[in-house]
Scaffold this motif. Structure first.
Motif, PDB file in Angstrom:
ATOM      1  N   LEU A  42       0.608  -1.386  -0.097  1.00  0.00           N
ATOM      2  CA  LEU A  42       0.438   0.561   0.064  1.00  0.00           C
ATOM      3  C   LEU A  42       1.086   1.273   0.096  1.00  0.00           C
ATOM      4  O   LEU A  42       0.561   1.962  -0.911  1.00  0.00           O
ATOM      5  CB  LEU A  42      -0.772  -0.201   1.154  1.00  0.00           C
ATOM      6  N   ARG A  45       2.095   2.081  -3.709  1.00  0.00           N
ATOM      7  CA  ARG A  45       0.927   2.078  -4.410  1.00  0.00           C
ATOM      8  C   ARG A  45       0.224   4.293  -3.955  1.00  0.00           C
ATOM      9  O   ARG A  45       0.524   4.261  -4.755  1.00  0.00           O
ATOM     10  CB  ARG A  45      -0.239   1.338  -3.977  1.00  0.00           C
ATOM     11  N   ASP A  46       0.498   3.996  -2.383  1.00  0.00           N
ATOM     12  CA  ASP A  46       0.617   5.445  -2.351  1.00  0.00           C
ATOM     13  C   ASP A  46       1.499   6.479  -2.763  1.00  0.00           C
ATOM     14  O   ASP A  46       1.208   7.538  -3.055  1.00  0.00           O
ATOM     15  CB  ASP A  46       0.807   5.562  -0.575  1.00  0.00           C
ATOM     16  N   ARG A  50       0.695   9.586  -5.274  1.00  0.00           N
ATOM     17  CA  ARG A  50       1.231  10.822  -4.705  1.00  0.00           C
ATOM     18  C   ARG A  50       2.184  11.438  -6.072  1.00  0.00           C
ATOM     19  O   ARG A  50       2.250  12.706  -5.768  1.00  0.00           O
ATOM     20  CB  ARG A  50       1.976  11.090  -3.435  1.00  0.00           C
ATOM     21  N   PHE A  80      -2.957  -6.196  -5.413  1.00  0.00           N
ATOM     22  CA  PHE A  80      -4.479  -4.944  -5.882  1.00  0.00           C
ATOM     23  C   PHE A  80      -5.043  -5.119  -7.122  1.00  0.00           C
ATOM     24  O   PHE A  80      -5.928  -4.612  -6.944  1.00  0.00           O
ATOM     25  CB  PHE A  80      -3.727  -3.821  -6.157  1.00  0.00           C
ATOM     26  N   ARG A  95      -5.966  11.515 -13.187  1.00  0.00           N
ATOM     27  CA  ARG A  95      -5.992  12.884 -13.190  1.00  0.00           C
ATOM     28  C   ARG A  95      -6.506  13.498 -14.330  1.00  0.00           C
ATOM     29  O   ARG A  95      -7.350  15.023 -14.471  1.00  0.00           O
ATOM     30  CB  ARG A  95      -5.329  13.175 -12.664  1.00  0.00           C
ATOM     31  N   GLU A 102     -12.678  19.682 -15.020  1.00  0.00           N
ATOM     32  CA  GLU A 102     -12.149  21.250 -13.513  1.00  0.00           C
ATOM     33  C   GLU A 102     -11.648  22.462 -14.739  1.00  0.00           C
ATOM     34  O   GLU A 102     -11.304  23.367 -13.853  1.00  0.00           O
ATOM     35  CB  GLU A 102     -11.907  20.386 -12.293  1.00  0.00           C
ATOM     36  N   LYS A 144     -18.000  19.662 -12.099  1.00  0.00           N
ATOM     37  CA  LYS A 144     -18.846  19.758 -10.842  1.00  0.00           C
ATOM     38  C   LYS A 144     -18.686  20.189  -9.731  1.00  0.00           C
ATOM     39  O   LYS A 144     -17.516  20.815  -9.744  1.00  0.00           O
ATOM     40  CB  LYS A 144     -18.223  18.691 -10.284  1.00  0.00           C
ATOM     41  N   ALA A 145     -19.544  20.627  -9.236  1.00  0.00           N
ATOM     42  CA  ALA A 145     -19.999  21.923  -7.992  1.00  0.00           C
ATOM     43  C   ALA A 145     -19.360  22.973  -8.372  1.00  0.00           C
ATOM     44  O   ALA A 145     -18.392  23.289  -7.820  1.00  0.00           O
ATOM     45  CB  ALA A 145     -19.084  21.180  -7.067  1.00  0.00           C
ATOM     46  N   CYS A 149     -23.210  31.402  -9.105  1.00  0.00           N
ATOM     47  CA  CYS A 149     -22.675  32.433 -10.523  1.00  0.00           C
ATOM     48  C   CYS A 149     -21.550  31.316 -11.920  1.00  0.00           C
ATOM     49  O   CYS A 149     -22.496  32.817 -12.534  1.00  0.00           O
ATOM     50  CB  CYS A 149     -21.296  33.352  -9.908  1.00  0.00           C
TER      51      CYS A 149
END
Lengths: 174, 142
Positions: A42, A45-46, A50, A80, A95, A102, A144-145, A149
Motif C-alpha cells: 500500500l 501504491r500511495d 502521490r 491489488f 487525473r 474542472e 461538478k460543484a 455564479c
C-alpha cells in the motif's frame, strides 16, 4: 508429542490438539506477515498516487515495498488485482479526466502534466479506457460543484453566442 | 428525528499505536480511554470539540472470531477500508508541513479542489484520512 501413555486414541487426540494449536499459531503468524506485506504494498501504491506524473520507477517502488524488483510486479498484482503499470496508467487517466472536466487547460498541456510523454500515447490510452477522446470527454462531462455564479453565466440559453457550455468549450479550442 | 452524529469508528490494529498516531501526530485528544474488561473503549476528538468522538476500535474476539478479525486486518492493511475519516483545518499547507515533520505518510500533497484545499493521509494501519481547508462560504456565494 509426549506419546508416553502408549494409548493410541489418547495420542491421536493429543496430536490433533497440538496440530490444531500449531495451525492456529501458523495462521496467526501468517496473517501478521500478510498484514505487513500488504501495508508495504500500500505504501508503494500511495507513492504512485502521490507522484503519478513521475515515470514509473519499479526499482524505487520495490524498495518501498521491501521486495525484490522481480517480485514486486507479481506481488502488487496479487495484492491489488492489477499491475503497477496499469494502476498508474489509470490513475493518470483519472487525473486527466479531472483536469479536462474542472479546468480549461489544453489537452496537450494536461497530457504532459499527468506524466505522459507523447500525445499519441495519451490519446490512445485515454480512449481505450474511457471510450471517448479527451476532447469528446471534456465536451460531454459535467463540471461538478461549480459555483452558482458560473453556471448562471455560462449555461443560460443565449442568442449572443453558443447555446451550451460544451459547445462554447469546443469552439474556444478549435 | 436525528440531530447529530455523535460517534463514529475507525478499526485500528493496535490501540497504543493508534494513540501515538491520532493524538501524538494528528493532534486529536483522548476523550475516553476506559478498560471495560471485554474491550478498551478508546475515543478521540478534535481538541475543544465535544460531542463528536471517533472510536478507535480493535477488531477481534469476542466481538468477532479470530478468522474474521484476520480478514479485516488484511483488508485494512491493503487500504481497502476506504475513506475512513474526514477532518477540517484552517490552514491546509501548515497542517501538511506539520504532519510531514512528524513523519506522517501523505497520500496526496495539498491540492486545490472545487470545495477547498485538501491533503490525503494514511494512518499506520492503512486507513485513509482526508484533511480539507474548505473554501470560504463568501467565495462560494460570489
Amino acid at each position: 508429542m509426549c506419546g508416553v501413555t502408549g494409548d493410541r486414541y489418547e495420542r491421536t487426540e493429543a496430536d490433533c490438539a497440538t496440530a490444531g494449536l500449531l495451525a492456529c499459531g501458523l495462521i496467526t503468524t501468517m496473517s501478521r506477515a500478510i498484514e505487513e506485506f500488504n501495508r508495504r504494498q500500500l505504501r508503494a501504491r500511495d507513492a504512485m498516487d502521490r507522484a503519478y506524473a513521475q515515470p514509473l520507477d519499479i526499482a524505487r517502488l520495490a524498495g518501498i515495498a521491501c521486495v525484490s524488483e522481480a517480485h514486486f510486479i507479481r506481488a502488487f498484482r496479487a495484492t491489488f488485482g492489477e499491475t503497477p503499470h496499469r494502476y498508474l496508467q489509470r490513475r493518470r487517466v483519472e487525473r486527466a479526466m479531472f483536469l479536462l472536466r474542472e479546468t480549461s487547460r489544453a489537452v496537450t498541456e494536461i497530457c504532459f502534466e499527468i506524466g505522459f510523454t507523447s500525445l499519441g500515447t495519451f490519446s490512445r490510452t485515454f480512449h481505450d479506457i474511457v471510450g471517448k477522446s479527451p476532447t469528446e470527454y471534456r465536451r460531454l462531462a459535467k463540471v461538478k460543484a461549480v459555483p452558482t455564479c458560473f453556471t448562471m453565466a455560462w449555461t443560460r440559453p443565449s442568442s449572443l453566442g453558443p447555446s451550451s457550455f460544451g459547445e462554447a468549450d469546443t469552439a474556444r479550442r478549435q | 428525528m436525528l440531530n447529530s452524529i455523535s460517534i463514529s469508528h475507525v478499526f485500528v490494529l493496535d490501540q497504543d499505536q493508534a494513540l501515538d498516531f491520532y493524538v501524538g501526530k494528528l493532534g486529536l485528544e483522548v476523550s475516553n480511554d476506559l478498560d471495560l474488561g471485554f474491550m478498551r473503549w478508546l475515543t478521540v476528538r478534535v481538541p475543544g470539540q465535544p460531542g463528536r468522538d471517533v472510536l478507535l476500535e480493535k477488531p477481534g474476539p469476542p466481538a468477532m472470531d479470530e478468522a474474521s478479525a484476520d480478514q479485516l486486518r488484511e483488508l485494512i492493511t491493503k487500504g481497502a477500508s476506504g475513506f475512513t475519516l474526514g477532518l477540517t483545518t484552517n490552514d491546509c499547507q501548515k497542517t501538511y508541513e506539520t504532519l510531514v515533520s512528524r513523519g506522517v505518510e501523505i497520500t496526496q500533497e495539498p491540492t486545490e479542489q472545487s470545495y477547498g484545499t485538501d491533503i490525503g493521509v494514511r494512518d499506520p494501519f492503512g486507513n485513509h484520512i482526508r484533511i480539507v481547508q474548505p473554501v470560504q462560504v463568501a467565495t462560494q456565494r460570489s
